[in-house]
Motif scaffolding. Structure first.
Motif, PDB file in Angstrom:
ATOM      1  N   PHE A  15       0.656  -1.251   0.030  1.00  0.00           N
ATOM      2  CA  PHE A  15       0.030  -0.068   0.025  1.00  0.00           C
ATOM      3  C   PHE A  15       0.951   1.517   0.063  1.00  0.00           C
ATOM      4  CE2 PHE A  15      -1.786   3.424   2.556  1.00  0.00           C
ATOM      5  CZ  PHE A  15      -3.003   3.694   1.961  1.00  0.00           C
ATOM      6  N   ASP A  16       0.472   2.359  -0.712  1.00  0.00           N
ATOM      7  CA  ASP A  16       1.041   3.632  -0.567  1.00  0.00           C
ATOM      8  C   ASP A  16       0.060   4.821  -1.102  1.00  0.00           C
ATOM      9  OD1 ASP A  16       2.958   5.483   0.252  1.00  0.00           O
ATOM     10  OD2 ASP A  16       4.527   4.726  -1.079  1.00  0.00           O
ATOM     11  N   VAL A  17       0.497   5.948  -0.641  1.00  0.00           N
ATOM     12  CA  VAL A  17      -0.486   7.133  -1.215  1.00  0.00           C
ATOM     13  C   VAL A  17       0.307   7.835  -2.205  1.00  0.00           C
ATOM     14  CG1 VAL A  17      -1.498   9.299  -0.420  1.00  0.00           C
ATOM     15  CG2 VAL A  17      -1.645   7.223   1.222  1.00  0.00           C
ATOM     16  N   ALA A  76      -4.969   6.162  -3.186  1.00  0.00           N
ATOM     17  CA  ALA A  76      -4.011   5.132  -2.526  1.00  0.00           C
ATOM     18  C   ALA A  76      -4.235   3.910  -3.382  1.00  0.00           C
ATOM     19  CB  ALA A  76      -4.184   4.973  -1.079  1.00  0.00           C
ATOM     20  N   GLY A  77      -3.400   2.763  -3.014  1.00  0.00           N
ATOM     21  CA  GLY A  77      -3.563   1.759  -3.749  1.00  0.00           C
ATOM     22  C   GLY A  77      -2.212   0.803  -3.528  1.00  0.00           C
ATOM     23  N   THR A  78      -2.427  -0.645  -3.955  1.00  0.00           N
ATOM     24  CA  THR A  78      -1.543  -1.692  -3.767  1.00  0.00           C
ATOM     25  C   THR A  78      -1.028  -1.916  -5.305  1.00  0.00           C
ATOM     26  OG1 THR A  78      -3.040  -3.470  -3.650  1.00  0.00           O
ATOM     27  CG2 THR A  78      -2.745  -2.337  -1.560  1.00  0.00           C
ATOM     28  N   ALA A  79       0.185  -2.842  -5.077  1.00  0.00           N
ATOM     29  CA  ALA A  79       0.619  -3.333  -6.336  1.00  0.00           C
ATOM     30  C   ALA A  79      -0.011  -4.799  -6.704  1.00  0.00           C
ATOM     31  CB  ALA A  79       2.146  -3.516  -6.108  1.00  0.00           C
ATOM     32  N   GLY A  80      -0.388  -5.359  -5.649  1.00  0.00           N
ATOM     33  CA  GLY A  80      -0.918  -6.958  -6.154  1.00  0.00           C
ATOM     34  C   GLY A  80      -2.487  -6.881  -5.817  1.00  0.00           C
TER      35      GLY A  80
END
Length: 669
Positions: free
Chosen positions: A512-514, A569-573
């Motif tokens: 996760f990151d913004v 925000a979101g994640t890679a997987g």
């Protein structure tokens, strides 16, 4: 006493050079974790032990396809260096090689045999998933085990399995010395799935700021010691909560789904080689070392779930939850914790929705056989003032998350979640801080003199990150931080602050990151087909303005979650889904659904019907329905006696050894 631990690290490095340890094998599929050849030794190479702690040993000899394993093999051990001088190999004398049974004074089990199969690569695996029954490779096994071994003399040891007429499998083991106790108590807070980026986001939505500077900080921000923990698994890049939590509780890496064991290839999920847990060490500690210590387990998940079960359970399969309930009070040398608080009621009874082992009423068993006071709602929990061990189960499954317990309360009535099997909803669930403070109260009454260990988990940080429900995940992270602050106040009030080490960490992270902020009013002004325009609502760099969250009442949480300016925000997987960057008011987010028809034999997941927002195509296998864990290091915050040990970058197995050092566990020479 930092030197004690550093000696062990030097010893490991020297030992590795001495035996020329092979690198981990590449590839996604393997015959058996930590077994690179046809001869297997468990515990494997580079394992560390606390002097005097118990562990099991198993060797396996494999043969593939139509070949049968050679049943003539032997296991030997030799000490190759002392604990305080890695270059001292018994004054230049050649170390003596000893038969392992003679050395350990443990009689081995009768030789066993069984078969299993595995996939050599991704092509074989996916062929099997599509129905090809010839894609797997059969393996035939001969095996021997030694149970409840202990090595009291610190140092470095080489263990050698000789098999198949001259082949060798070697493992270097390091036995760490025992040090003087530094703290009476240890609290291990685990934000399951919590990453540094998530902490940053939680701070952003909950703390006031002026001119780009925060005017208040989170409680974990104020800890004096910060370190990082590497989370990779024994045999994979990405860990799950079972083996990562087990690393904290045993000092050993394991494989996905395993609790307190090294996974072998046998069909029985409960006979795998075990390692002694912190809680087990506390329970058998001698009076000389402080007496029998107290144990507390608090979680917002099922108490049989991976992270809490890692405190007291031994099994290769974390989903054996009915048996895990039984292990707490009926296992061999059971932990029988003083405090057990969380969810998972369906595994305690056989009424509506019940799944208890053999239909047993474990509420009654815990009460009658072990003297537990049983409570099933917040009111009963807060009213309990006794000294008996406390079992509090507040939900049939995982407890509802903070956001639904405290803001969107109507969501609680949607399921038959009562922990006693009435078929009604559980409407009176405690918050994490209420469980932790009550747990501390009971531990203090029962074990103030001897000291205690408490593991407290904010479980749904992870459980909400999986369905990409970032609001609920961040709310549970803030609940954890709020609990940390109240815990520090409680310890100070009761005169325990100077005797208690507090650790805050995660068992693994999510990616996760913004990356900006979102004007949801502008976003919602466009139709679902106008994705380009919707994306223009996302501000980056100089347009990434501050979000609208405000905590006017100072309780550590945003006063309103349905705001105009939110986080991009979101994640890679993740699976294929739609993202609208807004709180899901009517319950947890459901990102994907099973495709109604497919030419494959395995499940395919597609975007959830009726979902709104920007379409994001899956970044992984279509058989994954939710987001997944990531490789990144996780932070560890430390405060109190022995906290200096946790600074810097460390492997997750080191956390156990440092806690053991702080508590003075193990047997001295």
């Amino acid at each position: 006493m930092v030197k004690v631990f550093s000696f062990a690290l030097v010893t490991i490095a020297t030992a590795i050079a001495a035996v020329s340890a092979a690198p981990d094998p590449v590839g996604q599929f393997k015959r058996l974790g930590a077994c690179p050849d046809l001869g297997c030794v468990f515990p494997p190479d580079r394992s560390e032990f606390l002097a005097g702690s118990f562990f099991d040993v198993r060797v396996e000899v494999h043969a593939e396809n139509d070949v049968k394993p050679n049943t003539k093999y032997s296991l030997t051990i030799q000490k190759i260096s002392k604990s305080h001088n890695a270059r001292d190999n018994t004054h230049g004398n050649k170390p003596k090689v000893v038969d392992f049974s003679k050395f350990s004074k443990v009689k081995p089990s009768a030789q066993e045999s069984w078969d299993f199969s595995y996939f050599k690569d991704a092509a074989a695996y996916w062929k099997a998933q599509d129905g090809d029954k010839t894609a797997s490779t059969p393996v035939h096994v001969a095996s021997t085990a030694w149970r409840k071994v202990a090595i009291k003399e610190p140092g470095t040891y080489k263990v050698t399995l000789k098999y198949n007429n001259g082949k060798k499998a070697e493992a270097t083991w390091v036995v760490n010395p025992v040090s003087k106790r530094k703290a009476k108590n240890v609290i291990l807070f685990i934000g399951d799935g919590m990453s540094t980026a998530m902490i940053t986001a939680a701070r952003l939505i909950s703390k006031p700021h002026t001119s780009g500077k925060y005017t208040k900080h989170m409680h974990m921000d104020q800890f004096p010691v910060l370190g990082h923990v590497m989370t990779q698994s024994l045999d994979s890049l990405i860990t799950d909560s079972a083996n990562s939590a087990s690393a904290y509780n045993t000092g050993h890496k394991s494989s996905s789904g395993a609790l307190g064991v090294y996974p072998d290839s046998s069909p029985n999920p409960f006979d795998d080689p075990k390692q002694e847990l912190i809680a087990e060490l506390l329970r058998r500690r001698s009076k000389k070392a402080g007496g029998r210590g107290g144990v507390g387990i608090v979680t917002t998940a099922e108490v049989q779930d991976a992270t809490p079960a890692a405190v007291y359970s031994h099994t290769r399969i974390r989903d054996e939850k009915a048996t895990i309930v039984d292990q707490m009070i009926h296992g061999s040398n059971p932990v029988v914790a003083d405090v057990i608080l969380g969810g998972g009621g369906k595994f305690f009874h056989s009424k509506t929705g019940g799944k208890s082992l053999n239909g047993t009423d474990y509420y009654a068993s815990y009460a009658k056989e072990r003297g537990y006071k049983v409570v099933n709602d917040k009111t009963s929990l807060l009213n309990y003032k006794g000294k008996d061990p406390l079992l509090g189960i507040f939900h049939s499954s995982n407890m509802d998350v903070w956001l639904d317990r405290n803001v969107y309360k109507n969501n609680l009535a949607k399921t038959a979640s009562d922990p006693t099997g009435t078929g009604k909803p559980a409407l009176d669930q405690p918050n994490l801080d209420q469980m932790v403070l009550k747990g501390l109260e009971v531990l203090d009454k029962r074990s103030r003199k001897e000291g205690w260990f408490l593991m407290a988990e904010a479980a749904s940080v992870d459980k909400m990150m999986h369905p990409l429900d970032y609001d609920r995940a961040l709310a549970d992270l803030l609940e954890l931080d709020n609990t940390i602050g109240k815990t520090k106040e409680w310890l100070k009030k009761h005169g325990l602050d100077k005797d208690t080490l507090i650790l805050v960490t995660a068992d693994h992270a999510h990616s996760f990151d913004v990356y900006g902020s979102v004007d949801t009013q502008y976003f919602n002004s466009f139709s679902e087909s106008e994705e380009l325009e919707k994306k223009n609502s996302i501000g980056t760099y100089e347009s990434s303005g501050w979000p609208s969250y405000v905590d006017a009442d100072g309780d550590g949480f945003p006063d309103k979650w349905d705001v105009r300016y939110t986080l991009a925000a979101g994640t890679a997987g993740f699976p294929t889904h739609r993202e609208d960057f807004q709180v899901s008011i009517n319950g947890s987010n459901v990102p994907a659904m099973i495709k109604s028809s497919s030419h494959h034999h395995y499940k395919e997941y597609v975007v959830q019907e009726g979902a709104k927002g920007i379409l994001k195509a899956s970044t992984m296998s279509v058989s994954e329905s939710v987001g997944v864990h990531s490789l990144q290091d996780v932070p560890i915050f430390a405060s109190g006696p022995g906290s200096n040990l946790f600074a810097g970058v460390q492997d997750n197995t080191e956390i156990f050894h440092k806690i053991a050092e702080v508590l003075g566990l193990g047997d001295r020479e």
